[in-house]
Write a protein that holds these residues in place. Structure first.
Motif, PDB file in Angstrom:
ATOM      1  N   LEU A   1     -17.748  14.436   2.054  1.00 62.01           N
ATOM      2  CA  LEU A   1     -16.924  15.098   3.054  1.00 62.01           C
ATOM      3  C   LEU A   1     -15.476  14.923   2.601  1.00 62.01           C
ATOM      4  O   LEU A   1     -15.039  13.787   2.350  1.00 62.01           O
ATOM      5  N   ILE A   2     -14.737  16.014   2.477  1.00 60.23           N
ATOM      6  CA  ILE A   2     -13.317  15.950   2.105  1.00 60.23           C
ATOM      7  C   ILE A   2     -12.508  16.250   3.355  1.00 60.23           C
ATOM      8  O   ILE A   2     -12.743  17.257   4.033  1.00 60.23           O
ATOM      9  N   ARG A   3     -11.574  15.371   3.666  1.00 55.01           N
ATOM     10  CA  ARG A   3     -10.770  15.525   4.883  1.00 55.01           C
ATOM     11  C   ARG A   3      -9.377  14.963   4.665  1.00 55.01           C
ATOM     12  O   ARG A   3      -9.126  14.227   3.697  1.00 55.01           O
ATOM     13  N   ASP A   4      -8.472  15.297   5.590  1.00 57.35           N
ATOM     14  CA  ASP A   4      -7.130  14.727   5.555  1.00 57.35           C
ATOM     15  C   ASP A   4      -7.205  13.240   5.860  1.00 57.35           C
ATOM     16  O   ASP A   4      -8.060  12.787   6.627  1.00 57.35           O
ATOM     17  N   ILE A   5      -6.306  12.492   5.269  1.00 59.64           N
ATOM     18  CA  ILE A   5      -6.234  11.060   5.519  1.00 59.64           C
ATOM     19  C   ILE A   5      -5.784  10.824   6.962  1.00 59.64           C
ATOM     20  O   ILE A   5      -5.022  11.617   7.527  1.00 59.64           O
ATOM     21  N   VAL A   6      -6.269   9.750   7.545  1.00 58.03           N
ATOM     22  CA  VAL A   6      -5.793   9.283   8.849  1.00 58.03           C
ATOM     23  C   VAL A   6      -5.337   7.841   8.666  1.00 58.03           C
ATOM     24  O   VAL A   6      -5.712   7.175   7.691  1.00 58.03           O
ATOM     25  N   GLN A   7      -4.536   7.368   9.598  1.00 57.23           N
ATOM     26  CA  GLN A   7      -3.947   6.039   9.447  1.00 57.23           C
ATOM     27  C   GLN A   7      -5.008   4.950   9.280  1.00 57.23           C
ATOM     28  O   GLN A   7      -4.794   3.984   8.548  1.00 57.23           O
ATOM     29  N   ALA A   8      -6.162   5.111   9.883  1.00 58.66           N
ATOM     30  CA  ALA A   8      -7.223   4.114   9.751  1.00 58.66           C
ATOM     31  C   ALA A   8      -7.718   3.982   8.303  1.00 58.66           C
ATOM     32  O   ALA A   8      -8.329   2.974   7.951  1.00 58.66           O
ATOM     33  N   ASP A   9      -7.441   4.977   7.463  1.00 60.04           N
ATOM     34  CA  ASP A   9      -7.858   4.951   6.054  1.00 60.04           C
ATOM     35  C   ASP A   9      -6.874   4.207   5.156  1.00 60.04           C
ATOM     36  O   ASP A   9      -7.204   3.912   4.003  1.00 60.04           O
ATOM     37  N   TYR A  10      -5.679   3.932   5.615  1.00 66.15           N
ATOM     38  CA  TYR A  10      -4.626   3.433   4.739  1.00 66.15           C
ATOM     39  C   TYR A  10      -5.023   2.168   3.984  1.00 66.15           C
ATOM     40  O   TYR A  10      -4.772   2.052   2.785  1.00 66.15           O
ATOM     41  N   THR A  11      -5.643   1.203   4.644  1.00 59.49           N
ATOM     42  CA  THR A  11      -6.006  -0.045   3.983  1.00 59.49           C
ATOM     43  C   THR A  11      -7.032   0.201   2.886  1.00 59.49           C
ATOM     44  O   THR A  11      -6.926  -0.351   1.785  1.00 59.49           O
ATOM     45  N   VAL A  12      -8.034   1.037   3.166  1.00 61.76           N
ATOM     46  CA  VAL A  12      -9.061   1.342   2.171  1.00 61.76           C
ATOM     47  C   VAL A  12      -8.432   2.061   0.976  1.00 61.76           C
ATOM     48  O   VAL A  12      -8.760   1.769  -0.173  1.00 61.76           O
ATOM     49  N   VAL A  13      -7.519   2.981   1.240  1.00 58.51           N
ATOM     50  CA  VAL A  13      -6.863   3.719   0.167  1.00 58.51           C
ATOM     51  C   VAL A  13      -5.999   2.780  -0.672  1.00 58.51           C
ATOM     52  O   VAL A  13      -5.983   2.879  -1.895  1.00 58.51           O
ATOM     53  N   GLU A  14      -5.297   1.840  -0.033  1.00 57.50           N
ATOM     54  CA  GLU A  14      -4.525   0.832  -0.776  1.00 57.50           C
ATOM     55  C   GLU A  14      -5.427   0.137  -1.786  1.00 57.50           C
ATOM     56  O   GLU A  14      -5.079   0.002  -2.966  1.00 57.50           O
ATOM     57  N   GLU A  15      -6.588  -0.323  -1.322  1.00 59.85           N
ATOM     58  CA  GLU A  15      -7.522  -1.057  -2.179  1.00 59.85           C
ATOM     59  C   GLU A  15      -8.098  -0.149  -3.271  1.00 59.85           C
ATOM     60  O   GLU A  15      -8.257  -0.577  -4.409  1.00 59.85           O
ATOM     61  N   LEU A  16      -8.396   1.087  -2.927  1.00 60.78           N
ATOM     62  CA  LEU A  16      -8.945   2.036  -3.890  1.00 60.78           C
ATOM     63  C   LEU A  16      -7.947   2.315  -5.010  1.00 60.78           C
ATOM     64  O   LEU A  16      -8.295   2.290  -6.191  1.00 60.78           O
ATOM     65  N   LEU A  17      -6.701   2.555  -4.651  1.00 58.05           N
ATOM     66  CA  LEU A  17      -5.666   2.797  -5.660  1.00 58.05           C
ATOM     67  C   LEU A  17      -5.461   1.551  -6.531  1.00 58.05           C
ATOM     68  O   LEU A  17      -5.368   1.646  -7.752  1.00 58.05           O
ATOM     69  N   TYR A  18      -5.419   0.388  -5.895  1.00 56.80           N
ATOM     70  CA  TYR A  18      -5.207  -0.855  -6.635  1.00 56.80           C
ATOM     71  C   TYR A  18      -6.352  -1.109  -7.621  1.00 56.80           C
ATOM     72  O   TYR A  18      -6.119  -1.462  -8.783  1.00 56.80           O
ATOM     73  N   SER A  19      -7.585  -0.892  -7.182  1.00 55.16           N
ATOM     74  CA  SER A  19      -8.736  -1.138  -8.059  1.00 55.16           C
ATOM     75  C   SER A  19      -8.793  -0.156  -9.228  1.00 55.16           C
ATOM     76  O   SER A  19      -9.448  -0.422 -10.224  1.00 55.16           O
ATOM     77  N   ASN A  20      -8.090   0.959  -9.111  1.00 56.43           N
ATOM     78  CA  ASN A  20      -8.016   1.937 -10.190  1.00 56.43           C
ATOM     79  C   ASN A  20      -6.713   1.825 -10.978  1.00 56.43           C
ATOM     80  O   ASN A  20      -6.351   2.734 -11.726  1.00 56.43           O
ATOM     81  N   HIS A  21      -5.983   0.722 -10.782  1.00 56.51           N
ATOM     82  CA  HIS A  21      -4.718   0.466 -11.486  1.00 56.51           C
ATOM     83  C   HIS A  21      -3.685   1.550 -11.196  1.00 56.51           C
ATOM     84  O   HIS A  21      -2.886   1.907 -12.061  1.00 56.51           O
ATOM     85  N   LEU A  22      -3.704   2.062  -9.955  1.00 54.34           N
ATOM     86  CA  LEU A  22      -2.777   3.127  -9.575  1.00 54.34           C
ATOM     87  C   LEU A  22      -1.881   2.721  -8.410  1.00 54.34           C
ATOM     88  O   LEU A  22      -1.160   3.551  -7.866  1.00 54.34           O
ATOM     89  N   GLY A  23      -1.934   1.495  -8.032  1.00 50.71           N
ATOM     90  CA  GLY A  23      -1.088   1.011  -6.945  1.00 50.71           C
ATOM     91  C   GLY A  23      -0.898  -0.483  -7.082  1.00 50.71           C
ATOM     92  O   GLY A  23      -1.600  -1.149  -7.844  1.00 50.71           O
ATOM     93  N   ASP A  24       0.035  -1.003  -6.320  1.00 53.99           N
ATOM     94  CA  ASP A  24       0.330  -2.439  -6.410  1.00 53.99           C
ATOM     95  C   ASP A  24      -0.393  -3.245  -5.342  1.00 53.99           C
ATOM     96  O   ASP A  24      -0.219  -4.452  -5.239  1.00 53.99           O
ATOM     97  N   GLY A  25      -1.213  -2.587  -4.525  1.00 50.94           N
ATOM     98  CA  GLY A  25      -1.942  -3.284  -3.471  1.00 50.94           C
ATOM     99  C   GLY A  25      -1.107  -3.538  -2.242  1.00 50.94           C
ATOM    100  O   GLY A  25      -1.573  -4.147  -1.290  1.00 50.94           O
TER     101      GLY A  25
END
Length: 163
Positions: free
Chosen positions: A3-27
């Motif tokens: 399912l592809i959808r717009d991000i909601v604020q409840a997703d922010y923590t998961v997205v932080e971790e996802l980006l960090y685990s892919n070396h695309l964010g600082d966590g």
């Protein structure tokens, strides 16, 4: 299929971790509104497993002196898929949704600069397999692009095949 959808604020923590685990964010704290980005997520079985950050209206090509670039288009800033969910169509589904939105705004081209560093070769291989090609000189910070129609044609072919 995710399912592809717009991000909601409840997703922010998961997205932080996802980006960090892919070396695309600082966590650190994640808030796409601070960056002025459009963000969509891919969800499988109720869990966010992919994210894409993009700008629907960007003149990245001309701003950076890339004369071969077609002008205003959609620029993909970041894409990440959970390691456990790669090779399952999540990345392509994210690209297809960005292409669909881009087409709705009248843009005909997607552009991106695959991040250097960890897994750079894998990212470039993925984008190349999706139809993106290098334009301009190769090297760090090299730009890649793809007509929206190519991304959507693959989606149409998959739909016709029942995938």
């Amino acid at each position: 299929m995710p399912l592809i959808r717009d991000i909601v604020q409840a997703d922010y923590t998961v997205v932080e971790e996802l980006l960090y685990s892919n070396h695309l964010g600082d966590g650190g704290f994640y808030d796409p509104e601070l960056e002025g980005l459009d963000v969509i997520v891919a969800e499988l079985h109720g869990c966010v497993v992919g994210v894409a950050e993009f700008q629907l209206h960007c003149d990245f090509g001309h701003d950076k002196g890339r004369e071969a670039h077609p002008g205003v288009q959609t620029f993909i800033s970041t894409m990440a898929v959970a390691h456990t969910d790669r090779r399952g169509g999540v990345g392509r589904a994210l690209l297809t949704e960005i292409a669909r939105r881009s087409q709705e705004t009248g843009h005909t081209f997607l552009a991106l600069v695959p991040p250097d560093g960890a897994d750079a070769a894998g990212r470039q291989a993925f984008f190349q397999a999706c139809g993106f090609t290098l334009y301009g000189p190769a090297g760090p910070g090299a730009a890649w692009g793809c007509p929206v129609s190519e991304i959507l044609a693959v989606k149409g072919t998959a739909d016709a095949a029942g995938e």
